[in-house]
Write an enzyme that holds these catalytic residues in place. Structure first.
Site, PDB file in Angstrom:
ATOM      1  N   PHE A 132      -9.636  65.220 163.220  1.00 13.81           N
ATOM      2  CA  PHE A 132     -10.592  66.170 163.786  1.00 13.81           C
ATOM      3  C   PHE A 132     -11.259  66.923 162.643  1.00 13.81           C
ATOM      4  O   PHE A 132     -10.806  66.852 161.493  1.00 13.81           O
ATOM      5  CB  PHE A 132      -9.843  67.151 164.706  1.00 13.81           C
ATOM      6  CG  PHE A 132     -10.195  67.010 166.168  1.00 13.81           C
ATOM      7  CD1 PHE A 132     -10.087  65.791 166.810  1.00 13.81           C
ATOM      8  CD2 PHE A 132     -10.630  68.113 166.907  1.00 13.81           C
ATOM      9  CE1 PHE A 132     -10.402  65.669 168.152  1.00 13.81           C
ATOM     10  CE2 PHE A 132     -10.939  68.001 168.257  1.00 13.81           C
ATOM     11  CZ  PHE A 132     -10.823  66.777 168.879  1.00 13.81           C
ATOM     12  N   GLN A 254     -18.971  79.856 169.250  1.00 12.93           N
ATOM     13  CA  GLN A 254     -19.073  78.509 168.697  1.00 12.93           C
ATOM     14  C   GLN A 254     -20.051  77.659 169.499  1.00 12.93           C
ATOM     15  O   GLN A 254     -19.950  77.590 170.726  1.00 12.93           O
ATOM     16  CB  GLN A 254     -17.707  77.841 168.716  1.00 12.93           C
ATOM     17  CG  GLN A 254     -17.736  76.415 168.214  1.00 12.93           C
ATOM     18  CD  GLN A 254     -16.343  75.914 167.888  1.00 12.93           C
ATOM     19  OE1 GLN A 254     -15.620  75.440 168.745  1.00 12.93           O
ATOM     20  NE2 GLN A 254     -15.957  76.057 166.634  1.00 12.93           N
ATOM     21  N   HIS A 256     -20.829  73.951 170.003  1.00 11.87           N
ATOM     22  CA  HIS A 256     -20.207  72.651 169.734  1.00 11.87           C
ATOM     23  C   HIS A 256     -21.306  71.646 169.421  1.00 11.87           C
ATOM     24  O   HIS A 256     -22.300  71.572 170.152  1.00 11.87           O
ATOM     25  CB  HIS A 256     -19.396  72.205 170.950  1.00 11.87           C
ATOM     26  CG  HIS A 256     -18.522  71.007 170.687  1.00 11.87           C
ATOM     27  ND1 HIS A 256     -19.042  69.765 170.430  1.00 11.87           N
ATOM     28  CD2 HIS A 256     -17.181  70.887 170.639  1.00 11.87           C
ATOM     29  CE1 HIS A 256     -18.035  68.925 170.234  1.00 11.87           C
ATOM     30  NE2 HIS A 256     -16.890  69.576 170.363  1.00 11.87           N
ATOM     31  N   LEU A 266     -19.837  68.320 177.237  1.00 15.60           N
ATOM     32  CA  LEU A 266     -19.426  67.870 175.913  1.00 15.60           C
ATOM     33  C   LEU A 266     -19.011  66.419 175.856  1.00 15.60           C
ATOM     34  O   LEU A 266     -18.508  65.874 176.833  1.00 15.60           O
ATOM     35  CB  LEU A 266     -18.177  68.634 175.478  1.00 15.60           C
ATOM     36  CG  LEU A 266     -18.316  69.980 174.847  1.00 15.60           C
ATOM     37  CD1 LEU A 266     -17.052  70.250 174.080  1.00 15.60           C
ATOM     38  CD2 LEU A 266     -19.513  70.076 173.959  1.00 15.60           C
ATOM     39  N   GLU A 269     -15.211  66.007 169.803  1.00 17.48           N
ATOM     40  CA  GLU A 269     -15.237  65.811 168.357  1.00 17.48           C
ATOM     41  C   GLU A 269     -14.395  64.588 167.971  1.00 17.48           C
ATOM     42  O   GLU A 269     -14.605  63.973 166.925  1.00 17.48           O
ATOM     43  CB  GLU A 269     -14.637  67.074 167.716  1.00 17.48           C
ATOM     44  CG  GLU A 269     -14.679  67.139 166.232  1.00 17.48           C
ATOM     45  CD  GLU A 269     -14.339  68.562 165.776  1.00 17.48           C
ATOM     46  OE1 GLU A 269     -15.046  69.504 166.179  1.00 17.48           O
ATOM     47  OE2 GLU A 269     -13.378  68.722 165.027  1.00 17.48           O
ATOM     48  N   ARG A 300     -17.189  72.843 162.746  1.00 17.61           N
ATOM     49  CA  ARG A 300     -18.205  72.775 163.808  1.00 17.61           C
ATOM     50  C   ARG A 300     -19.447  73.615 163.522  1.00 17.61           C
ATOM     51  O   ARG A 300     -20.568  73.209 163.829  1.00 17.61           O
ATOM     52  CB  ARG A 300     -17.596  73.227 165.138  1.00 17.61           C
ATOM     53  CG  ARG A 300     -16.677  72.185 165.699  1.00 17.61           C
ATOM     54  CD  ARG A 300     -16.085  72.620 167.020  1.00 17.61           C
ATOM     55  NE  ARG A 300     -15.230  71.552 167.532  1.00 17.61           N
ATOM     56  CZ  ARG A 300     -14.441  71.667 168.589  1.00 17.61           C
ATOM     57  NH1 ARG A 300     -14.386  72.809 169.250  1.00 17.61           N
ATOM     58  NH2 ARG A 300     -13.712  70.658 168.984  1.00 17.61           N
ATOM     59  N   HIS A 367     -20.041  76.826 173.370  1.00 17.07           N
ATOM     60  CA  HIS A 367     -18.776  76.199 173.733  1.00 17.07           C
ATOM     61  C   HIS A 367     -17.598  77.156 173.815  1.00 17.07           C
ATOM     62  O   HIS A 367     -16.766  77.047 174.703  1.00 17.07           O
ATOM     63  CB  HIS A 367     -18.491  75.102 172.708  1.00 17.07           C
ATOM     64  CG  HIS A 367     -17.235  74.334 172.955  1.00 17.07           C
ATOM     65  ND1 HIS A 367     -16.958  73.753 174.166  1.00 17.07           N
ATOM     66  CD2 HIS A 367     -16.180  74.045 172.146  1.00 17.07           C
ATOM     67  CE1 HIS A 367     -15.787  73.123 174.086  1.00 17.07           C
ATOM     68  NE2 HIS A 367     -15.292  73.301 172.889  1.00 17.07           N
ATOM     69  N   ARG A 412     -13.782  78.443 165.106  1.00 19.25           N
ATOM     70  CA  ARG A 412     -12.543  77.760 165.515  1.00 19.25           C
ATOM     71  C   ARG A 412     -12.590  76.292 165.118  1.00 19.25           C
ATOM     72  O   ARG A 412     -13.617  75.640 165.251  1.00 19.25           O
ATOM     73  CB  ARG A 412     -12.370  77.862 167.026  1.00 19.25           C
ATOM     74  CG  ARG A 412     -11.202  77.060 167.546  1.00 19.25           C
ATOM     75  CD  ARG A 412     -10.949  77.306 169.010  1.00 19.25           C
ATOM     76  NE  ARG A 412     -11.938  76.734 169.905  1.00 19.25           N
ATOM     77  CZ  ARG A 412     -12.026  75.431 170.208  1.00 19.25           C
ATOM     78  NH1 ARG A 412     -11.205  74.549 169.645  1.00 19.25           N
ATOM     79  NH2 ARG A 412     -12.936  75.007 171.060  1.00 19.25           N
TER      80      ARG A 412
END
Lengths: 601, 246
Positions: A132, A254, A256, A266, A269, A300, A367, A412
């Protein structure tokens, strides 16, 4: 009863009371982890959830839960995960909390597996872990790590259902489809429960409790385009602000990178973790320019900004050049359909493409709230004394996305939200259990205290004319989208603050035309608007106040990080609309603190 | 919303089941004309939300709007499905769209059904891992890739209720026949290599109703929005029960 359509006022003298040892508001991952802890300890607990628990937004989490369980790499180390998280946070994550999460994480993961969570597996029969964004080995020196534990790309669904099932087994008491309106506070500033109503009957109650946990999740619905469920309206955050408690780092939202263009839903990721990458209209893999080492698996905030830069500079895809492509087709149908079945389904449904054959059109989408109700590692809510020192609020806890413990700081990392839910939902539960053993004494609220908590419900219930709350909500989402997006400037934000303030005024005068009691979803939506307004205004004012660029907060007028002035949390109170600063924790217990460095990927 | 030229709009006749037991003696169908952009293939949930803007008193459940939370199971032009992932192009017949609550369950209001019977049946099958394998909080219970693959097609259930409420056997005996959703869940744990309670689970399913009221009509399979196959899972349970009885 009072909500029988006649719109009469509710008051403390006639309001029925239900009493519990502990109340958890919210039936997502953190709420059900806390409730499981309390149910096992035999406490009289209720989970108050506005939807049946498995409808909570945790269910949408796809890619996984990041944790150093040493499955993909036997040498993996929780300290490396901690380093990545601190760096990802752009150094305003609290290091005591991050240490606690990364260190306690593995035990929580194995507990979930032992409960039955159907993790994907490795050849050795261990839990499968994938790569990730922002993950490294050896404190950033050893290259990309694979640390995100996954159940295909349906990890949130698997996790939420497993937790629900464990709660069924433990006999947890669910007040399912109940809406919590406001906190009840006594004269000593202690929280003694909530006002809530059963949505099916419309019957209101005072749910009295010695410990109230706000596990109400995010508030992405303050924006027009978001990955968040329709229910993510920041209810706990709004309740805390109205009760006079602060929020922290609320400017940190955030975006995304890979929301499906035109819808906001979404794709994980994990697509990039499995080898997918982003291309612009020229077919160029542009992340190689922005993040030469980590490329598409940079953090991100970095990827989202790079995508918008491509679009703004005219290299976007499609007839309006307003998105880029996520390419997966080179991975082959075997990988795409086996490892990413949910993404395949969503992509076919909402983008009309099979990702094994064609790229998915994507654009960054709101997000996740890194900010929220400030807490310590035990989930206890923290307010600020006039001299700037921390003050623990008796009886009130927060966990999960609603809280800001703060493990995510300014940005995050993917896979850290599920870990946050599990670790801090559990720690809140443990702390409540221990406090109960030690004995909790709290004064009863006065009838004025209860009446005060009833004011919003009363106002909506008796409204005879006024603003259309659907229109106010739409205007709010529009102004937040326009003025508080990925790139921010003072000019835009000041305009946005004014608009939000006007919308707040309108929200004080909304009209609920349908006063019926039976499953009146319009009443719920009207009350949700009050929460959206609180969160939006906190975001707007905090964002304008933080005069630097850090993590997800990117200002064109202050493009650099300013550690001298802003290596701090922002703290915002709704009643004064003032922002103050709070020290970031640099005192982990078992490792040396990580000092701020220039953040590159 | 920006003004859209008239040529780009088409009008859809939407008919919604309305019922508030405190206000009406009987349910009725209410018609709405909904303007929708011609080039966009909206989902049924989008259209319901547009109708709710016209009449805020319409009640329906919704949450994720992407087909994973299971809130908006509905009867759409006669077929059960999720509003949020059913495109109008699949749903509409002769420019008409009728939306009713899931059949067979008591209606609380409008499109909202009482899911209690459904959830009670789910709870009966002990939908959680029961294992006497040594549980060490420092590691996972081992499971091979092949063992884990047996759970694919079982664990993805979102409890939307589309299957059980499309099943005539569940309509007739909602308290005694467990229904496809609960049985899928039962088999999900039987099939889990980590679960050691198969015998206990089968014993509980052995009566004439719990499983054997399934007559393989397969409505559950044809409506499942996640593409799962409860009939197959029920078949596996039946085979195990028969084998056990011999």
């Amino acid at each position: 009863m009072a909500m029988n359509g006649k719109g009469t006022l509710l008051d403390a003298s006639t309001l029925p009371v239900k009493e519990f040892d502990g109340i958890i508001v919210g039936g997502g991952g953190s709420g059900m982890m806390a409730s499981l802890q309390l149910a096992k300890s035999g406490m009289h607990t209720a989970v108050v959830s506005k939807v049946f628990p498995t409808r909570s937004h945790t269910v949408s989490a796809q890619g996984g839960i990041t944790c150093s369980i040493q499955s993909a790499d036997p040498d993996d180390d929780w300290r490396w995960h901690m380093f990545d998280t601190v760096k990802g946070s752009d150094f305003i994550g609290d290091q005591d909390s991050i240490e606690y999460m990364c260190k306690e994480g593995p035990e929580a993961i194995f507990e979930l597996e032992n409960m039955g969570l159907p993790f994907s597996r490795t050849e050795e029969g261990k839990i499968y872990q994938r790569a990730f964004g922002g993950q490294s080995k050896d404190y950033g020196k050893g290259g990309q790590a694979e640390r995100t534990c996954a159940a295909a790309d349906r990890t949130g669904h698997a996790l939420l259902h497993t937790l629900f099932q464990a709660n069924v087994k433990a006999g947890t008491n669910f007040l399912s489809e109940w809406f919590a309106v406001d906190l009840v506070k006594n004269q000593n500033d202690q929280v003694v429960g909530v006002i809530a109503f059963e949505i099916e009957s419309g019957e209101p109650y005072f749910l009295k409790s010695k410990a109230t946990v706000l596990a109400t999740g995010g508030a992405g619905r303050i924006y027009q385009t978001t990955s968040n469920a329709l229910i993510n309206t920041g209810d706990g955050t709004g309740m805390a602000l109205r009760a006079g408690f602060p929020v922290q780092d609320m400017e940190m939202w955030q975006f995304h990178p890979t929301g499906i263009h035109g819808h906001g839903t979404l794709v994980t990721e994990g697509c990039r973790g499995e080898g997918g990458y982003l291309v612009n209209k020229d077919g160029e893999r542009f992340m190689e320019r922005y993040a030469p080492n980590y490329k598409d698996l940079a953090s991100r905030d970095v990827v989202a900004r790079s995508m918008f830069t491509e679009i703004l500079e005219g290299r976007g895809c499609g007839p309006d050049a307003d998105h880029v492509y996520l390419k997966l087709d080179h991975l082959g149908p075997e990988i795409v359909h086996k490892r990413l079945p949910g993404v395949t389904e969503l992509s076919k449904r909402f983008a009309h493409v099979d990702p094994a054959e064609h790229p998915i059109p994507v654009v960054p989408t709101c997000h996740y709230a890194m900010g929220g109700i400030p807490t310590n590692v035990h989930g206890q809510v923290i307010s600020q004394n006039p001299d700037g020192t921390d003050k623990i609020i008796d009886g009130l806890y927060a966990a999960g996305e609603a809280a800001c413990v703060s493990v995510h700081g300014g940005n995050r990392l993917g896979g850290n939200s599920l870990l946050d839910l599990i670790v801090f939902g559990r720690s809140a539960g443990l702390h409540i259990e221990e406090s109960f053993k030690a004995g909790i004494k709290m004064d009863d609220p006065s009838s004025d205290d209860v009446d005060y908590a009833l004011r919003n419900l009363n106002r909506v219930n008796v409204s005879q004319s006024g603003e259309n709350f659907v229109e106010v909500k739409k205007d709010l989402q529009k102004t937040m989208q326009m003025n508080f997006g990925v790139f921010r400037t003072e000019e835009l934000m000041e305009n946005g603050i004014k608009e939000v303030s006007d919308l707040r005024d309108k929200s004080q005068n909304i009209h609920l035309a349908d006063k019926s009691s039976q499953f009146n979803t319009a009443r719920v939506e009207a009350l949700e608007l009050l929460n959206l307004i609180e969160v939006a205004e906190a975001t707007a004012i905090s964002a304008n106040e933080r005069k630097e660029s850090r993590g997800a907060h990117s200002r064109e007028d202050y493009p650099d990080r300013d550690d001298e002035n802003w290596l701090k949390h922002s703290i915002y109170f709704s009643d004064t609309k003032q922002v103050s600063k709070r020290d970031v924790n640099f005192r982990p217990k078992q490792v040396q603190a990580f000092q701020p460095i220039v953040r590159t990927y | 919303m920006n003004a859209i030229a008239a040529s780009e709009i088409k009008t859809l006749r939407l008919s919604i089941y309305r019922y508030d037991p405190l206000k009406q003696e009987k349910p009725y169908m209410q018609d709405f004309d909904i303007d929708i952009p011609a080039e966009k293939d909206l989902m049924v949930l989008d259209v319901l939300m547009l109708a709710k803007e016209q009449d805020p008193s319409i009640s329906f459940r919704r949450s994720c709007r992407e087909g994973v939370c299971g809130s908006d199971g509905l009867n759409i032009n006669g077929k059960n499905g999720l509003g949020c992932i059913t495109p109008l192009s699949d749903a509409i017949k002769s420019n008409k769209l009728s939306i009713r609550p899931l059949p067979g369950l008591p209606v609380i209001k409008d499109l909202i059904v009482d899911m209690k019977q459904f959830v009670d049946q789910y709870k009966k099958v002990k939908p959680y891992l029961i294992t006497d394998k040594k549980v060490d909080t420092r590691e996972a219970i081992p499971q091979t890739i092949e063992e884990r693959e047996k759970l694919d097609g079982l664990y993805e259930c979102i409890m939307c209720g589309c299957c059980s409420t499309a099943c005539p056997s569940f309509w007739w005996n909602p308290d005694k026949f467990l229904g496809p959703a609960a049985l899928l869940q039962a088999y999900r744990f039987i099939a889990d290599s980590r679960d050691t309670a198969t015998e206990e689970r089968l014993e509980q399913l052995e009566d004439a109703f719990s499983v054997f009221r399934c007559h393989g009509i397969m409505n559950c399979v044809s409506v499942c929005p996640k593409g799962l196959n409860p009939t197959k899972a029920i078949g596996e349970i039946k085979k195990m029960l028969v084998k056990r009885a011999l």
